[in-house]
Design a protein around this motif. Sequence first.
Motif, PDB file in Angstrom:
ATOM      1  N   UNK A 229       5.379  26.637   1.440  1.00  0.00           N
ATOM      2  CA  UNK A 229       4.267  25.801   1.703  1.00  0.00           C
ATOM      3  C   UNK A 229       4.648  24.690   2.654  1.00  0.00           C
ATOM      4  N   UNK A 230       5.927  24.520   3.105  1.00  0.00           N
ATOM      5  CA  UNK A 230       6.305  23.756   4.103  1.00  0.00           C
ATOM      6  C   UNK A 230       7.522  24.239   5.158  1.00  0.00           C
ATOM      7  N   UNK A 231       7.376  23.953   6.424  1.00  0.00           N
ATOM      8  CA  UNK A 231       8.571  24.569   7.084  1.00  0.00           C
ATOM      9  C   UNK A 231       9.880  23.895   6.785  1.00  0.00           C
ATOM     10  N   UNK A 232      10.911  24.282   7.313  1.00  0.00           N
ATOM     11  CA  UNK A 232      12.130  24.180   7.033  1.00  0.00           C
ATOM     12  C   UNK A 232      12.559  22.741   7.697  1.00  0.00           C
ATOM     13  N   UNK A 233      12.110  22.380   8.887  1.00  0.00           N
ATOM     14  CA  UNK A 233      12.524  21.250   9.440  1.00  0.00           C
ATOM     15  C   UNK A 233      12.315  19.922   8.464  1.00  0.00           C
ATOM     16  N   UNK A 234      13.248  19.212   8.723  1.00  0.00           N
ATOM     17  CA  UNK A 234      13.243  17.840   7.699  1.00  0.00           C
ATOM     18  C   UNK A 234      13.668  18.192   6.146  1.00  0.00           C
ATOM     19  N   UNK A 235      13.908  19.509   5.836  1.00  0.00           N
ATOM     20  CA  UNK A 235      14.267  19.792   4.208  1.00  0.00           C
ATOM     21  C   UNK A 235      15.876  20.162   4.508  1.00  0.00           C
ATOM     22  N   UNK A 236      16.839  19.293   3.827  1.00  0.00           N
ATOM     23  CA  UNK A 236      18.060  19.957   3.816  1.00  0.00           C
ATOM     24  C   UNK A 236      18.408  20.791   2.735  1.00  0.00           C
ATOM     25  N   UNK A 237      19.166  21.895   3.078  1.00  0.00           N
ATOM     26  CA  UNK A 237      19.446  22.648   1.908  1.00  0.00           C
ATOM     27  C   UNK A 237      20.692  21.977   1.149  1.00  0.00           C
ATOM     28  N   UNK A 238      20.442  22.366  -0.408  1.00  0.00           N
ATOM     29  CA  UNK A 238      21.484  21.787  -1.324  1.00  0.00           C
ATOM     30  C   UNK A 238      22.984  21.974  -0.854  1.00  0.00           C
ATOM     31  N   UNK A 239      23.936  21.012  -1.010  1.00  0.00           N
ATOM     32  CA  UNK A 239      25.309  21.002  -0.314  1.00  0.00           C
ATOM     33  C   UNK A 239      26.144  22.178  -1.221  1.00  0.00           C
ATOM     34  N   UNK A 240      25.828  22.354  -2.414  1.00  0.00           N
ATOM     35  CA  UNK A 240      26.467  23.352  -3.270  1.00  0.00           C
ATOM     36  C   UNK A 240      25.340  24.199  -4.269  1.00  0.00           C
ATOM     37  N   UNK A 241      25.847  25.362  -4.652  1.00  0.00           N
ATOM     38  CA  UNK A 241      25.075  26.013  -5.633  1.00  0.00           C
ATOM     39  C   UNK A 241      25.111  25.557  -7.048  1.00  0.00           C
ATOM     40  N   UNK A 242      24.157  25.633  -7.836  1.00  0.00           N
ATOM     41  CA  UNK A 242      24.047  25.213  -9.019  1.00  0.00           C
ATOM     42  C   UNK A 242      25.085  25.887 -10.069  1.00  0.00           C
ATOM     43  N   UNK A 243      25.545  25.140 -10.884  1.00  0.00           N
ATOM     44  CA  UNK A 243      26.128  25.818 -12.267  1.00  0.00           C
ATOM     45  C   UNK A 243      25.194  26.253 -12.965  1.00  0.00           C
ATOM     46  N   UNK A 244      25.566  27.676 -13.511  1.00  0.00           N
ATOM     47  CA  UNK A 244      24.628  28.165 -14.438  1.00  0.00           C
ATOM     48  C   UNK A 244      25.109  27.833 -15.991  1.00  0.00           C
ATOM     49  N   UNK A 245      24.268  27.317 -16.926  1.00  0.00           N
ATOM     50  CA  UNK A 245      24.646  27.205 -18.175  1.00  0.00           C
ATOM     51  C   UNK A 245      23.978  27.835 -19.061  1.00  0.00           C
ATOM     52  N   UNK A 246      24.442  28.524 -20.027  1.00  0.00           N
ATOM     53  CA  UNK A 246      23.961  29.459 -20.743  1.00  0.00           C
ATOM     54  C   UNK A 246      23.832  28.977 -22.247  1.00  0.00           C
ATOM     55  N   UNK A 247      24.357  28.126 -22.510  1.00  0.00           N
ATOM     56  CA  UNK A 247      24.396  27.593 -24.214  1.00  0.00           C
ATOM     57  C   UNK A 247      25.113  26.086 -24.079  1.00  0.00           C
ATOM     58  N   UNK A 248      24.617  25.424 -25.084  1.00  0.00           N
ATOM     59  CA  UNK A 248      24.968  24.002 -25.208  1.00  0.00           C
ATOM     60  C   UNK A 248      25.164  23.407 -26.477  1.00  0.00           C
TER      61      UNK A 248
END
Length: 346
Positions: A229-248
């Motif tokens: 929906x938007x071009x990549x220009x001006x949209x920074x990628x996340x600096x690190x990948x997320x943690x995946x949490x499977x229970x809490x």
Amino acid sequence: MAPRAPFQIAGHSVAPGSSLAVDLPVSILPDHTPVHLSLEIFHGKRPGPTMFVSAAVHGDEVIGVEISRRLLRAPQLSALRGTLIVVPVVNSFGFLNRSRYLPDRRDLNRCFPGSPSGSLGARLAHIFLQEVVLRCDFGVDLHSAAIHRTNLPQVRVSPADKVTQKMALDFGAPVVLTSPLRDGSLRAVAAKQGTPILLYEAGEGLRFDEMAVRAGLAGILRVMRGQDMLPAKGIARARSAPYICTASHWLRAPAGGLLRTFRGEGETVAEGDLLAIVSDPFGKEEAELLADAPGILIGRAILPIVNEGDAVFHLAKLSPRAAEATVDDLASQLEEDPLFDEDEII
């Protein structure tokens, strides 16, 4: 190529390359003040998906309202492909009263799919679902913790929904969690009717949190980029990948008294780490609250006064970061015990 058709909603027409604010009538207050469901539509010049962003389904969750405000003014929207519908305040009744609930104490997020002739919540749910949600290919619903608690920025998905799994990875929040679909909730009803919704949780009810606001805005723009929906220009990628949490689970106060916390949301802990101490007002008795398992703290209580058994820290089980994860990898990691829904924490 034939010109793109205008977007039609509630008798209004939005031309390609333009935006329009629309007020959908909901109700009239006892003093004869009209109440509307107010939204703004951006209709891109070029074709693409239709997406909604909503906030304040719970009226005290004001962080999403600020995220919506900033999104509406994001310069990237000038290059929009497709259509974006932004609803900064869904539950105007709760928002004006600084309350999570509707005037009749109903939770709007348990009133879906609603009906045009039911309770106030049912009528509002019906209008929002029919006029906004089901007109879209997907959406992002913005939430926060309830008052007196705060959440680490996180996105919640269903393990079976590959669309929201991809959106979660694109969003780039620190944590991705499973969250069950609750009867009467917007996510559950929309999913059954083919509109997947990514839920963003961050911050505290009735408070702004700048980090949570920035993370939410950046995540929405990344999702829009991931859906072309938007071009990549001006949209920074996340600096690190997320943690995946499977229970809490929640760690609860071992005694009533004054709470002193030593760890904050976003910190990883090991089993046995000291998280907090509860003391009586005279300072004669103290009870330690220890981590009972390794994990990451994704939420915590804010108030320094607790009763025995009050929820203090929300501790989530960690899986490896999703640096190289595909949607299938994410699904396999998440197919364990579901996490607590925010409404379940008492």
